[in-house]
Structures are given as structure tokens and as C-alpha cells.
Design a protein around this motif. Structure first.
Motif, short mmCIF file in Angstrom:
data_model
loop_
_atom_site.label_atom_id
_atom_site.label_comp_id
_atom_site.label_asym_id
_atom_site.label_seq_id
_atom_site.Cartn_x
_atom_site.Cartn_y
_atom_site.Cartn_z
N VAL A 1 0.85 -1.19 0.00
CA VAL A 1 0.00 0.00 0.00
C VAL A 1 0.89 1.24 0.00
O VAL A 1 2.05 1.19 0.45
CB VAL A 1 -0.97 0.04 1.20
CG1 VAL A 1 -1.95 -1.12 1.16
CG2 VAL A 1 -0.23 0.08 2.52
N ILE A 2 0.33 2.35 -0.49
CA ILE A 2 1.09 3.60 -0.50
C ILE A 2 1.14 4.17 0.92
O ILE A 2 0.31 3.82 1.77
CB ILE A 2 0.51 4.61 -1.51
CG1 ILE A 2 -0.90 5.04 -1.14
CG2 ILE A 2 0.59 4.05 -2.93
CD1 ILE A 2 -1.44 6.20 -1.98
N PRO A 3 2.10 5.05 1.21
CA PRO A 3 2.28 5.54 2.58
C PRO A 3 1.03 6.17 3.19
O PRO A 3 0.75 5.95 4.38
CB PRO A 3 3.38 6.60 2.45
CG PRO A 3 4.06 6.31 1.16
CD PRO A 3 3.09 5.59 0.30
N GLU A 4 0.27 6.92 2.42
CA GLU A 4 -0.92 7.58 2.96
C GLU A 4 -1.99 6.60 3.41
O GLU A 4 -2.92 6.97 4.13
CB GLU A 4 -1.54 8.52 1.91
CG GLU A 4 -0.64 9.63 1.43
CD GLU A 4 0.30 9.24 0.28
OE1 GLU A 4 0.94 10.14 -0.26
OE2 GLU A 4 0.41 8.04 -0.07
N THR A 5 -1.87 5.35 3.02
CA THR A 5 -2.89 4.34 3.31
C THR A 5 -2.48 3.40 4.44
O THR A 5 -3.27 2.61 4.90
CB THR A 5 -3.17 3.53 2.02
OG1 THR A 5 -3.36 4.44 0.95
CG2 THR A 5 -4.43 2.71 2.14
N LEU A 6 -1.24 3.52 4.90
CA LEU A 6 -0.79 2.67 6.01
C LEU A 6 -1.69 2.85 7.22
O LEU A 6 -2.07 3.97 7.56
CB LEU A 6 0.65 3.01 6.40
CG LEU A 6 1.75 2.54 5.46
CD1 LEU A 6 3.09 3.10 5.93
CD2 LEU A 6 1.81 1.03 5.39
N TYR A 7 -2.04 1.75 7.86
CA TYR A 7 -2.84 1.72 9.09
C TYR A 7 -4.26 2.27 8.89
O TYR A 7 -4.88 2.72 9.83
CB TYR A 7 -2.13 2.47 10.23
CG TYR A 7 -0.75 1.94 10.45
CD1 TYR A 7 -0.54 0.70 11.05
CD2 TYR A 7 0.36 2.66 10.01
CE1 TYR A 7 0.73 0.19 11.22
CE2 TYR A 7 1.64 2.15 10.18
CZ TYR A 7 1.82 0.92 10.78
OH TYR A 7 3.09 0.42 10.95
N ALA B 1 -6.45 -0.71 4.25
CA ALA B 1 -6.31 -1.19 2.87
C ALA B 1 -5.51 -2.49 2.81
O ALA B 1 -5.90 -3.43 2.13
CB ALA B 1 -5.67 -0.12 2.00
N GLY B 2 -4.39 -2.54 3.51
CA GLY B 2 -3.57 -3.75 3.49
C GLY B 2 -4.31 -4.95 4.05
O GLY B 2 -4.29 -6.04 3.46
N LYS B 3 -5.00 -4.75 5.15
CA LYS B 3 -5.77 -5.83 5.77
C LYS B 3 -6.88 -6.30 4.83
O LYS B 3 -7.12 -7.49 4.68
CB LYS B 3 -6.34 -5.38 7.10
CG LYS B 3 -7.01 -6.48 7.87
CD LYS B 3 -7.41 -6.01 9.26
CE LYS B 3 -7.94 -7.17 10.07
NZ LYS B 3 -8.18 -6.80 11.46
N ASP B 4 -7.57 -5.35 4.19
CA ASP B 4 -8.64 -5.71 3.26
C ASP B 4 -8.10 -6.46 2.05
O ASP B 4 -8.71 -7.43 1.57
CB ASP B 4 -9.42 -4.48 2.83
CG ASP B 4 -10.25 -3.87 3.96
OD1 ASP B 4 -10.44 -4.54 5.01
OD2 ASP B 4 -10.68 -2.71 3.80
N LEU B 5 -6.94 -6.05 1.54
CA LEU B 5 -6.31 -6.76 0.43
C LEU B 5 -5.94 -8.19 0.86
O LEU B 5 -6.21 -9.15 0.14
CB LEU B 5 -5.06 -6.03 -0.06
CG LEU B 5 -5.29 -4.76 -0.85
CD1 LEU B 5 -3.98 -3.96 -0.98
CD2 LEU B 5 -5.86 -5.07 -2.23
N LEU B 6 -5.35 -8.31 2.03
CA LEU B 6 -4.94 -9.61 2.54
C LEU B 6 -6.15 -10.53 2.71
O LEU B 6 -6.11 -11.70 2.31
CB LEU B 6 -4.20 -9.45 3.87
CG LEU B 6 -3.55 -10.69 4.45
CD1 LEU B 6 -2.53 -11.29 3.49
CD2 LEU B 6 -2.90 -10.35 5.79
N ARG B 7 -7.23 -10.01 3.26
CA ARG B 7 -8.46 -10.81 3.42
C ARG B 7 -9.00 -11.25 2.05
O ARG B 7 -9.50 -12.38 1.92
CB ARG B 7 -9.53 -10.03 4.17
CG ARG B 7 -9.20 -9.72 5.60
CD ARG B 7 -9.19 -10.98 6.47
NE ARG B 7 -8.67 -10.67 7.79
CZ ARG B 7 -7.42 -10.91 8.21
NH1 ARG B 7 -6.56 -11.48 7.40
NH2 ARG B 7 -7.05 -10.61 9.42
#
Length: 184
Positions: A94-100, A103-109
């Protein structure tokens, strides 16, 4: 500890037409979010980004052996993830503005859901140091250390999705391929 601030992020399948925008997000994530790994070493960063071009990303997205997702915020691609049919998470950035911000968790799921559909008993990842805690927070267990193709420290992690419950040791054997050796 970082507080999760929810954004209105959409997760959708990636297509070859998304390659340029996805490539930009991927390159930004590696350059800006993975500094712990590349330490701004131009040789490492250049090697890591070497195959992150629109043509290669389009090839990854068009392959029947892969499942690719994008996280979007409005019209902007803010994250990219890719799972192989072998159960390997090849990308989750994910891009820096999206950390925490989820987005990453949703992609992983989304990748894990596809792995369920493919009836894979587990998924595995060779994680960066920057992302290791992310995977641990999401139920992955460590299976050992490695060195990436770019010369950075990497961490093998695995998560069981289905099938008979396995101990951490049994899962670790699945990741490293030692299961066949231990039966000999």
C-alpha cells in the motif's frame, strides 16, 4: 501502536488495464514504506524495482496462475496484492498515505478468500522486515528467516486456512518443504 483510521477504500480485481496505476503504487510503496529494508541503498532499490514496470505488472495481472487485487480510494490506486495458485502471496503493498487505514488488511483478506475458493489449505509469504508485524497481527506464524533476491532480510510466514488443524511445527514444515524429508 497505530490507530486504524477507516477510509472509504474499495477492493476490486485488477486487470491488465490497471497495470500503470498499480505499478506506480507498487513502486511508491517499496520506495517509501520499505526503507527499513532497502535503507535507501540505490543498488538494492534498483534491483527491487527492476521488474516493477507496467508491462510486467500487466503480465502478472493477466496470468491465470495469479489472482490480483487493487485497493482504490476514489480513482487512485492505493494498494496492490497478488496471490499465486500455489498459495504464495507475491505482492501486498500500500502507499504511505494508506498505512494503518485498513487497505492492506482488506487486500490480505481478499487474497485469503480466493485461497479458500481455490481450496488451498494455507497461504505463505516471504515478508519484508517492514511488513513482518502486519502479517503477524493477521494470524501468520513465522517459519524462519531468508534473504530476498535483492539482498534484504526476509521472513517466511504461513497461515493455515482450512483442513485438519496443524501445529505451528507442522505448518512450518509445509512452508519449508521439509514434510517429505521428515517422513523418510
Amino acid at each position: 501502536m497505530h490507530a486504524r483510521v477507516q477510509m472509504d477504500i474499495e477492493i476490486r480485481s485488477a486487470t491488465p488495464a490497471d497495470a500503470a496505476a498499480a505499478c506506480e503504487a507498487l513502486r511508491r510503496s517499496i520506495s517509501e514504506c520499505c526503507q527499513e529494508d532497502h535503507r535507501n541503498d540505490e543498488a538494492i532499490l534498483s534491483a527491487w524495482l527492476g521488474n516493477k514496470n507496467s508491462s510486467m505488472v500487466a503480465t502478472w495481472f493477466s496470468s491465470a496462475a495469479n489472482y490480483a487485487l487493487l485497493a482504490t480510494y476514489g480513482d487512485e490506486v492505493v494498494g496492490v496484492a497478488l496471490l499465486t495458485r500455489g498459495g504464495k502471496i507475491a505482492l501486498c503493498y500500500v502507499i504511505p498515505e494508506t498505512l494503518y487505514k485498513g487497505a492492506g488488511k482488506d487486500l490480505l483478506r481478499g487474497l485469503e478468500q480466493k485461497a479458500h475458493e481455490w481450496q488451498l489449505p494455507w497461504v505463505k509469504v516471504l515478508s519484508t522486515a517492514s511488513a513482518r508485524d502486519f502479517y503477524l497481527r493477521n494470524g501468520y506464524i513465522p517459519c524462519g528467516d531468508a534473504t530476498s533476491a535483492y539482498g534484504t532480510a526476509s521472513f517466511k510466514l504461513i497461515k493455515q486456512l482450512s483442513g485438519p488443524a496443524m501445529s505451528d511445527e507442522q505448518l512450518k514444515k509445509q512452508f519449508c518443504g521439509c514434510a517429505a524429508q521428515s517422513q523418510a
